[in-house]
Design a protein around this motif. Structure first.
Motif, mmCIF file in Angstrom:
data_model
loop_
_atom_site.group_PDB
_atom_site.id
_atom_site.type_symbol
_atom_site.label_atom_id
_atom_site.label_comp_id
_atom_site.label_asym_id
_atom_site.label_seq_id
_atom_site.Cartn_x
_atom_site.Cartn_y
_atom_site.Cartn_z
ATOM 1 N N GLU A 39 21.380 39.480 4.186
ATOM 2 C CA GLU A 39 21.538 38.483 3.292
ATOM 3 C C GLU A 39 22.687 38.429 1.761
ATOM 4 N N ARG A 42 25.337 36.411 3.590
ATOM 5 C CA ARG A 42 25.011 34.589 4.333
ATOM 6 C C ARG A 42 25.243 34.274 3.514
ATOM 7 N N ARG A 45 28.662 34.543 1.253
ATOM 8 C CA ARG A 45 29.808 34.687 2.531
ATOM 9 C C ARG A 45 31.070 35.311 1.513
ATOM 10 N N THR A 72 25.712 34.055 12.090
ATOM 11 C CA THR A 72 26.484 33.304 10.776
ATOM 12 C C THR A 72 27.056 34.984 9.989
ATOM 13 N N THR A 73 26.736 36.657 10.110
ATOM 14 C CA THR A 73 27.426 37.357 9.640
ATOM 15 C C THR A 73 28.361 37.782 10.744
#
Length: 234
Positions: A39, A42, A45, A72-73
């Motif tokens: 988390e 995300r 960044r 996304t990661t």
């Protein structure tokens, strides 16, 4: 300046790493637990994650696996930090997608040099001959996206695997020794076992499927990307 997330539960070590990274000009975020890492990546960044393997709530290997399993990661480079320095521990870490592996105790200078090497790789160098998009037989490499496909089907690579693939492709038909690849792809000289290269090439070939045959093993030396794609089967 880069954004760096430090995940380390030893408070003194966390403080030392965060202080020196900030002194080097980086923006630093910290966490003492593995659970919130995905988390935090995300939300913040970061350009790089420094990840301890021995965390109180969730092992670093599991954190790495989680980060590399999510689109996304997945692109975020990871440096693993641990007191467990055996070759098998390194290989497992690299197989999960880690970009580097630092064994405790380590000097702050060593860590900063490794951070710089990873960030240089992540920024990437401009394509030298074929432009941003490469078409080679069944293989398509889009360096800017970045995205790789084989026979029209997307292949999910880590940032390091993409760097390795592009390095081999750019030097196609020229043999690359394991030590040269360690230096040019990992940014280290003689600090990691050359089995690191073998492990990554094996994993890269598996992901590329049929296109994995474009990477040849030169026994006793290293690897070579073929000079031209093979003729299609009749």
């Amino acid at each position: 300046m880069a954004r760096v997330l430090v995940v380390e539960d030893e408070q003194d070590l966390q403080d030392v790493m965060a202080y020196n990274l900030r002194e080097a000009g980086h923006e630093v975020f910290v966490s003492s637990r593995g659970g919130p890492t995905a988390e935090m990546v995300r939300n913040h960044r970061p350009d790089l994650v420094i990840l301890d393997l021995m965390l109180p709530d969730m092992g670093g290997l599991e954190v790495c696996r989680t980060l590399k399993s999510q689109p996304t990661t997945r692109p975020v480079p990871i440096i693993m930090v641990t007191a467990r320095g055996s070759e098998i521990d390194r290989i497992v870490g690299f197989e999960l997608g880690a970009d580097d592996y630092v064994v405790k105790p380590f000097s702050v200078r060593e860590l900063l040099l490794r951070v710089q090497a990873i960030l240089r790789r992540a920024q990437g160098a401009p394509a030298t001959d074929a432009g941003a998009v490469v078409m080679f037989g069944d293989l398509r490499i889009d360096r800017e996206a970045p995205r790789v496909a084989v026979a029209g089907k997307e292949v999910l690579l880590t940032a390091l695997e993409l760097k390795l693939l592009c390095t081999l492709y750019d030097r196609r038909n020229r043999v690359q020794s394991r030590s040269v690849l360690l230096d040019d792809v990992w940014g280290v000289s003689g600090e990691n076992s050359t089995r690191t290269v073998d492990t990554h090439v094996k994993r890269l070939r598996e992901k590329l499927g049929a296109a994995g045959e474009y990477i040849e093993t030169i026994r006793g030396i290293g690897y070579r990307f073929v000079g031209a794609p093979p003729d299609p089967s009749p």
